[in-house]
Design an enzyme around this catalytic site. Structure first.
Site, short mmCIF file in Angstrom:
data_model
loop_
_atom_site.label_atom_id
_atom_site.label_comp_id
_atom_site.label_asym_id
_atom_site.label_seq_id
_atom_site.Cartn_x
_atom_site.Cartn_y
_atom_site.Cartn_z
CB CYS A 99 53.63 21.08 12.73
SG CYS A 99 53.38 19.41 12.26
CB CYS B 228 49.07 18.44 6.15
SG CYS B 228 47.58 17.26 6.42
#
Length: 233
Positions: free
Chosen positions: A203, A229
Site C-alpha cells: 500500500c 502484513c
C-alpha cells in the site's frame, strides 16, 4: 487430496530443474490435484508477475485474487490492466474489504495505517483474503526463501494455520536475480516502481524505497517495527 483437515507431511520431492527451480512442476501437480479449488493470491510485485506467467502455462483460466485495499499505488493498478490485456483468459478478481476508506475512518479514526497498522492490515487484507479463500482447499503464494528471515524455511507445500488451508509456494528456490532474469527474458510487464528502489511494493502509505540493500522488505512500514502484513505469519 491433501487438505488442512487431513494434513500429513507431504512428499515434496519435486524436481528442482535449472529453468524453473521446481516451480512449474509444483504448479502442474497442484492444479492437477486441486483443479478449481485453488486460488492464487497475487500482490502484483515482480514475483507475482513471474507466478502469473507460469500459472498461465498450466491453467490459462486460473483464479487470481488481488487484495485491493484502495490504498495501492496508481502504478500497481496500471500494471493490473496490462496483465489483464496480456493474459485475457485469467480470472482476475480485485477483492475489496467490506469497509470503504471513509467508513473505516468513521469507525476507527483517520489514517488507521499510521496508528494501528496491524488492525488496518486485518481489515483490508486478512479478512478479505479469508473471504476469497472460502470454498478453496489451497492457495498459492509467491514467497521466496531469500526474501526474509521469516520466510527462509518455507516449503513448496505448507500447512497454513492462519487461513486453515494448504499454502503452495512454488518460487521458494528462486533468487532475486532469477526473478529478474526470467522477467527480462520473457519481456514481462512489471511495476515501474521496481526501477525506483522499491523491491517490495504494498500500500502506498506504508511503502517506501528499501533503505537496506540486504533486506528487500526494509521499506515496508518504516519505523513501525513491522515487516509483514500478517498474511504469512
Amino acid at each position: 487430496m491433501l487438505t488442512y483437515e487431513n494434513w500429513t507431511e507431504p512428499n515434496q520431492d519435486f524436481e528442482v530443474d535449472e529453468t524453473y527451480k521446481g516451480a512449474l512442476n509444483v504448479l502442474k501437480s497442484v492444479y492437477d490435484e486441486y483443479g478449481e479449488k485453488i486460488v492464487y493470491a497475487c500482490s502484483f510485485g515482480i514475483e507475482g508477475i513471474i507466478m502469473i506467467d507460469l500459472i498461465s502455462k498450466v491453467k490459462e483460466d486460473a483464479k487470481i485474487v488481488f487484495l485491493d485495499t484502495d490504498l495501492h499505488f496508481k502504478e500497481t493498478y496500471e500494471l493490473i490492466d496490462k496483465v489483464k490485456e496480456k493474459y485475457p483468459l485469467l480470472d482476475i478478481e480485485l477483492k475489496k474489504p467490506k469497509l470503504t476508506l471513509e467508513e473505516q475512518a468513521a469507525e476507527h479514526g483517520d489514517k488507521l495505517w499510521e496508528r494501528e497498522p496491524n488492525k488496518c492490515c486485518n481489515i483490508r487484507k486478512i479478512i478479505p483474503l479469508n473471504e476469497a479463500l472460502q470454498g478453496a482447499t489451497a492457495w498459492i503464494s509467491g514467497l521466496r526463501r531469500e526474501q526474509s528471515e521469516s520466510r527462509k524455511h518455507t516449503n513448496f507445500i505448507n500447512k497454513d494455520e492462519k487461513f486453515k488451508s494448504i499454502k503452495i509456494c512454488p518460487l521458494i528456490h528462486w533468487t532475486w536475480k532469477d526473478v529478474w532474469r526470467y522477467a527480462h527474458k520473457h519481456s514481462l510487464p512489471y511495476n515501474v516502481l521496481h526501477d525506483n528502489g522499491y523491491p517490495s511494493i504494498g500500500c502506498e502509505p506504508c511503502t517506501n524505497p528499501a533503505f537496506n540493500a540486504d533486506d528487500m522488505r526494509s521499506g515496508r512500514w518504516t519505523g513501525q517495527m513491522k515487516t509483514e502484513c500478517g498474511l504469512h505469519q
